[in-house]
Design an enzyme around this catalytic site. Sequence first.
Site, mmCIF file in Angstrom:
data_model
loop_
_atom_site.group_PDB
_atom_site.id
_atom_site.type_symbol
_atom_site.label_atom_id
_atom_site.label_comp_id
_atom_site.label_asym_id
_atom_site.label_seq_id
_atom_site.Cartn_x
_atom_site.Cartn_y
_atom_site.Cartn_z
ATOM 1 N N LYS A 41 -0.941 1.851 -7.895
ATOM 2 C CA LYS A 41 -0.653 2.151 -9.177
ATOM 3 C C LYS A 41 -1.638 0.522 -10.124
ATOM 4 O O LYS A 41 -1.514 1.451 -10.938
ATOM 5 C CB LYS A 41 1.178 1.502 -9.760
ATOM 6 C CG LYS A 41 1.846 3.060 -8.774
ATOM 7 C CD LYS A 41 3.109 2.308 -10.187
ATOM 8 C CE LYS A 41 4.422 3.328 -9.299
ATOM 9 N NZ LYS A 41 5.672 2.688 -9.322
ATOM 10 N N ASP B 228 0.737 -1.519 0.486
ATOM 11 C CA ASP B 228 0.112 -0.095 -0.184
ATOM 12 C C ASP B 228 1.415 1.783 -0.438
ATOM 13 O O ASP B 228 2.111 1.174 0.744
ATOM 14 C CB ASP B 228 -0.365 0.334 1.213
ATOM 15 C CG ASP B 228 -2.097 -0.805 1.003
ATOM 16 O OD1 ASP B 228 -2.824 -0.822 -0.002
ATOM 17 O OD2 ASP B 228 -2.687 -0.244 1.997
#
Length: 414
Positions: A223, A201
């Site tokens: 992403k 994360d």
Amino acid sequence: MTDEHADAGPARPYLAGLVLAGRKVVVVGGGHVAQRRVPSFLATGARVTLVSPEVTPALEGLAGELNLELREFVESDLDGAWYVVAATDDPDVNARVVAAAEARHTFCVRADDARSGSAWTPAVGHHGSVTVGVLGNREPRKSAALRDEIVTALRDGDLSATDAHDRTPGVVLVGGGPGEPELATVAARHALASADVVVADRLAPRELLDGLGPHVELVDVAKLPRGRSATQERINEVIVDRARAGKRVVRFKGGDSFVFGRGYEEVLACLEADVPVTVVPGLTSAIAVPARVGIPVTHRGVAHEFTVVSGHLPPGHPESLVAWDAVARMRGTVVLLMAVDNAAAIADVLVAGGRPATTPVAVVVDGTMPTERTVLTTLGDLADDLVAHEVVPPAIIVVGDVVAVARPAHYGRG
Ligand code: SAH
């Protein structure tokens, strides 16, 4: 004996792993040496007898787990013993203990003069299923330092030939703490070192990812394709797929996975897919970030409860599960997470529900990170001050008198 002989010390010791479970171990002396040794003996399952007229409070606290003899040592204390430690502050008593052990052919460590005992205590470290012992000739500091280096190297995976990690396929949910690498647990580091795949994360302590080996696949959740629930579905897919392919997957999050971390959704996804899943708890930012800037969430006579609330939905939102009026009526500390955007509305309901507008508030931005800063304000001024200080997430908002306890000068209570 000449000095030359003395310096040479006894012959090279033989390093053995003693299986002490169920066996009698006698510790003579109740001071700091005993205090350090006894818990290790208890951890082996040994039956520990401690003989000493006086013991430290910590040893007294262990009374239920050992046979405590609050008196002077007598030779017959060693009858039936497999291992003995002489750790009194009286050299004559220690010498008697060593002699009595010798007569019984029982190995004995002498704390004040290692060379006159028949056994030495190595500096010991554990890593996974491996135990490391280092014996330096009369240089305990050096041994301890070397032990630390070895254990660190094992932990960081620098000694890969001795891989002590559990590499069973499956998913490990790891809470990485509030951000600073030092605040990740040893278990979190072990888990990372064992990973084939790490799914990280944004708020997980990223510096720890530097240590991952080149073979480790790193999936950066920040992403993944956008959209909150789409991302979560994608994460569930990734962890389940990789685990099914026989990989050990570490799901690496900030704080604790089960505090607003959607961790249990991932557990459910694993259970549904029949993928083994375990959890490594982390230090939640809700408590660790205030603590880091010196603000306690409870204080005697000030706050007898603290409530951790997500502010990601504004009060009155149809999907909100928070009884803000009840939170307002409680008297303890309120710790708000994900609340920067809705802080104004939250402050309003808390004041409308009975909290004074003068209630102290601390906003800790980027807690434990190099960019950390703290904004001190009150419920009444919170909204304006967030704007004035250009506060952007992540931030922990602490509401309550504990803030004034920690910063009395700011609130004119010094
Ligand atoms: N599982 C995490 C919380 C995830 S929710 C935990 O237990 O800490 C994300 C929110 O946590 C952020 O919006 C912010 O309110 C808070 N947060 C997490 N890390 C933080 C940090 N280092 N400094 C300030 N707030 C933080």
